[in-house]
Design a protein around this motif. Structure first.
Motif, PDB file in Angstrom:
ATOM      1  N   THR A 191      -4.785   0.378  12.396  1.00 50.30           N
ATOM      2  CA  THR A 191      -4.006   1.527  11.964  1.00 50.30           C
ATOM      3  C   THR A 191      -2.529   1.211  12.118  1.00 50.30           C
ATOM      4  O   THR A 191      -2.088   0.816  13.204  1.00 50.30           O
ATOM      5  CB  THR A 191      -4.364   2.779  12.784  1.00 50.30           C
ATOM      6  OG1 THR A 191      -5.764   3.042  12.646  1.00 50.30           O
ATOM      7  CG2 THR A 191      -3.573   3.987  12.312  1.00 50.30           C
ATOM      8  N   GLN A 228      -1.700   4.973   8.783  1.00 50.98           N
ATOM      9  CA  GLN A 228      -2.587   4.608   7.687  1.00 50.98           C
ATOM     10  C   GLN A 228      -3.630   3.588   8.144  1.00 50.98           C
ATOM     11  O   GLN A 228      -3.313   2.626   8.838  1.00 50.98           O
ATOM     12  CB  GLN A 228      -1.793   4.032   6.515  1.00 50.98           C
ATOM     13  CG  GLN A 228      -0.989   5.066   5.750  1.00 50.98           C
ATOM     14  CD  GLN A 228      -0.505   4.528   4.419  1.00 50.98           C
ATOM     15  OE1 GLN A 228      -0.088   3.378   4.318  1.00 50.98           O
ATOM     16  NE2 GLN A 228      -0.569   5.350   3.395  1.00 50.98           N
ATOM     17  N   THR A 229      -4.869   3.798   7.719  1.00 50.80           N
ATOM     18  CA  THR A 229      -5.965   2.874   7.987  1.00 50.80           C
ATOM     19  C   THR A 229      -6.034   1.841   6.859  1.00 50.80           C
ATOM     20  O   THR A 229      -5.367   1.987   5.829  1.00 50.80           O
ATOM     21  CB  THR A 229      -7.298   3.636   8.046  1.00 50.80           C
ATOM     22  OG1 THR A 229      -7.581   4.163   6.729  1.00 50.80           O
ATOM     23  CG2 THR A 229      -7.244   4.773   9.061  1.00 50.80           C
ATOM     24  N   ARG A 269      -6.303   2.329  -0.939  1.00 53.33           N
ATOM     25  CA  ARG A 269      -6.286   3.421  -1.920  1.00 53.33           C
ATOM     26  C   ARG A 269      -4.883   3.643  -2.475  1.00 53.33           C
ATOM     27  O   ARG A 269      -4.713   4.011  -3.635  1.00 53.33           O
ATOM     28  CB  ARG A 269      -6.773   4.717  -1.275  1.00 53.33           C
ATOM     29  CG  ARG A 269      -8.244   4.720  -0.880  1.00 53.33           C
ATOM     30  CD  ARG A 269      -8.657   6.105  -0.413  1.00 53.33           C
ATOM     31  NE  ARG A 269      -9.920   6.045   0.298  1.00 53.33           N
ATOM     32  CZ  ARG A 269     -10.074   6.384   1.570  1.00 53.33           C
ATOM     33  NH1 ARG A 269      -9.030   6.810   2.270  1.00 53.33           N
ATOM     34  NH2 ARG A 269     -11.254   6.297   2.143  1.00 53.33           N
ATOM     35  N   ALA A 270      -3.867   3.439  -1.623  1.00 47.00           N
ATOM     36  CA  ALA A 270      -2.497   3.735  -2.031  1.00 47.00           C
ATOM     37  C   ALA A 270      -2.023   2.861  -3.181  1.00 47.00           C
ATOM     38  O   ALA A 270      -1.084   3.227  -3.890  1.00 47.00           O
ATOM     39  CB  ALA A 270      -1.555   3.575  -0.835  1.00 47.00           C
ATOM     40  N   GLY A 291       0.776  -1.226   0.000  1.00 51.34           N
ATOM     41  CA  GLY A 291       0.000   0.000   0.000  1.00 51.34           C
ATOM     42  C   GLY A 291       0.808   1.276   0.000  1.00 51.34           C
ATOM     43  O   GLY A 291       0.267   2.345   0.270  1.00 51.34           O
ATOM     44  N   ALA A 343      -8.355   1.467   4.688  1.00 43.30           N
ATOM     45  CA  ALA A 343      -8.783   2.162   3.474  1.00 43.30           C
ATOM     46  C   ALA A 343      -7.642   2.952   2.853  1.00 43.30           C
ATOM     47  O   ALA A 343      -7.496   3.006   1.632  1.00 43.30           O
ATOM     48  CB  ALA A 343      -9.960   3.087   3.778  1.00 43.30           C
ATOM     49  N   ASP A 344      -6.797   3.588   3.688  1.00 49.51           N
ATOM     50  CA  ASP A 344      -5.637   4.310   3.166  1.00 49.51           C
ATOM     51  C   ASP A 344      -4.710   3.372   2.401  1.00 49.51           C
ATOM     52  O   ASP A 344      -4.217   3.705   1.319  1.00 49.51           O
ATOM     53  CB  ASP A 344      -4.854   4.962   4.315  1.00 49.51           C
ATOM     54  CG  ASP A 344      -5.610   6.074   5.010  1.00 49.51           C
ATOM     55  OD1 ASP A 344      -6.430   6.734   4.346  1.00 49.51           O
ATOM     56  OD2 ASP A 344      -5.386   6.268   6.218  1.00 49.51           O
ATOM     57  N   ARG A 345      -4.457   2.189   2.984  1.00 52.41           N
ATOM     58  CA  ARG A 345      -3.530   1.246   2.346  1.00 52.41           C
ATOM     59  C   ARG A 345      -4.099   0.721   1.031  1.00 52.41           C
ATOM     60  O   ARG A 345      -3.361   0.510   0.060  1.00 52.41           O
ATOM     61  CB  ARG A 345      -3.219   0.096   3.307  1.00 52.41           C
ATOM     62  CG  ARG A 345      -2.443   0.521   4.551  1.00 52.41           C
ATOM     63  CD  ARG A 345      -1.978  -0.653   5.368  1.00 52.41           C
ATOM     64  NE  ARG A 345      -3.045  -1.349   6.061  1.00 52.41           N
ATOM     65  CZ  ARG A 345      -3.491  -1.061   7.282  1.00 52.41           C
ATOM     66  NH1 ARG A 345      -2.956  -0.040   7.949  1.00 52.41           N
ATOM     67  NH2 ARG A 345      -4.455  -1.765   7.844  1.00 52.41           N
ATOM     68  N   HIS A 387       0.442  -5.455   5.600  1.00 53.62           N
ATOM     69  CA  HIS A 387       0.078  -5.095   6.965  1.00 53.62           C
ATOM     70  C   HIS A 387       0.410  -6.224   7.939  1.00 53.62           C
ATOM     71  O   HIS A 387       0.889  -5.964   9.054  1.00 53.62           O
ATOM     72  CB  HIS A 387      -1.406  -4.753   7.035  1.00 53.62           C
ATOM     73  CG  HIS A 387      -1.829  -4.180   8.355  1.00 53.62           C
ATOM     74  ND1 HIS A 387      -1.138  -3.160   8.985  1.00 53.62           N
ATOM     75  CD2 HIS A 387      -2.861  -4.501   9.182  1.00 53.62           C
ATOM     76  CE1 HIS A 387      -1.732  -2.867  10.131  1.00 53.62           C
ATOM     77  NE2 HIS A 387      -2.769  -3.673  10.287  1.00 53.62           N
TER      78      HIS A 387
END
Length: 309
Positions: free
Chosen positions: A227, A232-233, A239-240, A43, A235-237, A214
């Protein structure tokens, strides 16, 4: 968080995006490269397609491991292209983490079209190449060694054995998908909430790559949270790596020694069960990594998502 004997589960995390009211593995080196590429190094980089393995690059990796420089190994093999090399050492979960944090940009490059692998004990040598150029000098790119290279003939320790109950990564993912889809087909009671049968999920290599990143991060740094240490959550990972999500859910667990045990534990926990049974989810990725120091158990991550239309 709920304790089940010595197993830890955490997973009622769920993020809704763009609604009206508002992700083991244990794997061989080539599979690690594929997961890192499709998962964008867990991510942190854009996702790219997997690459083919080339026997000629395997030979270069073997010569490099034997003490030659990467350029010398390529010249001896008659291979002329731009090459990148990565040398890492350690148990499989540590290798994934080191690749992700230190050398991932060499492997996760859209221009890379082939990979070669040589493995001896706990050491792995990876060579990647861009387009074949027959009449230009070999150029080295990104060559790196985490530990000093062994001298020819040096004996290296054997890799740690994985739990016998765990199949290779593709079979593990298929087994997890079967267990999850069986539960969705039956319907389930998750705590006080009854879920009707739900459509089956499909496996996503991208979500599996993010899950692996993760899991490896938690295993390497001995923490257990949705987190990560950079804030990063899930969803962040997701999206990345370029995954356009509408809905993301994540289940994590520490301690289960098989995929059956991990999925069963999630289904027995109301919050995790609700994630698994949510009919809006369409795709799933799952991975695990082995912990270090005093926490040598397995860290499991399951990502569930609904992509945008």
């Amino acid at each position: 968080m709920k304790r089940i004997t010595r197993r830890l589960l955490r997973g009622s995390w769920i993020l809704l995006v763009a609604l009206a009211a508002a992700p083991a593995i244990d794997a061989d080196p080539l599979s690690m490269v594929e997961m890192l590429r499709t998962g964008g190094c867990g991510g942190i980089l854009p996702a790219v397609p997997p690459v083919a393995r080339a026997a000629s690059l395997d030979r270069i990796a073997e010569l490099w491991a034997g003490g030659r420089s990467l350029g010398q190994a390529a010249e001896r093999s008659g291979y002329r292209a731009e090459l990148g090399g990565v040398h890492v050492s350690g148990p499989e979960s540590a290798v994934v983490q080191r690749l992700r944090r230190s050398n991932c940009s060499t492997l996760v490059d859209r221009e890379v079209h082939a990979v070669g692998v040589y493995q001896h004990g706990l050491d792995v040598w990876l060579v990647v190449a861009t387009s074949y150029v027959p009449d230009t000098p070999v150029r080295e790119r990104g060559a790196s060694a985490v530990i000093p290279q062994p001298t020819p003939g040096q004996q290296l320790p054997q890799p740690l054995r994985r739990p016998e109950s765990l199949p290779p990564a593709p079979q593990l993912a298929s087994r997890a998908l079967q267990l999850v889809n069986d539960a969705r087909a039956r319907g389930a009671r998750c705590g006080a909430r009854q879920f009707a049968p739900a459509p089956p999920l499909a496996l996503s290599g991208t979500l599996a790559g993010v899950a692996l990143g993760h899991a490896a991060d938690m295993a390497q740094h001995s923490y257990f949270e949705h987190t990560d240490l950079t804030g990063q959550t899930p969803a962040d990972r997701v999206r990345a790596v370029g995954y356009h999500e509408k809905l993301v859910g994540e289940n994590i667990a520490y301690g289960p020694e098989s995929v059956d045990e991990a999925v069963r534990g999630w289904l027995d926990s109301p919050g995790h069960c609700q994630n698994i049974m949510d009919p809006r989810f369409v795709e799933m990725g799952i991975a695990f990594a082995t912990g270090h120091a005093e926490k040598r158990g397995l860290y499991w991550v399951q990502l569930l998502a609904e992509p945008q239309a």
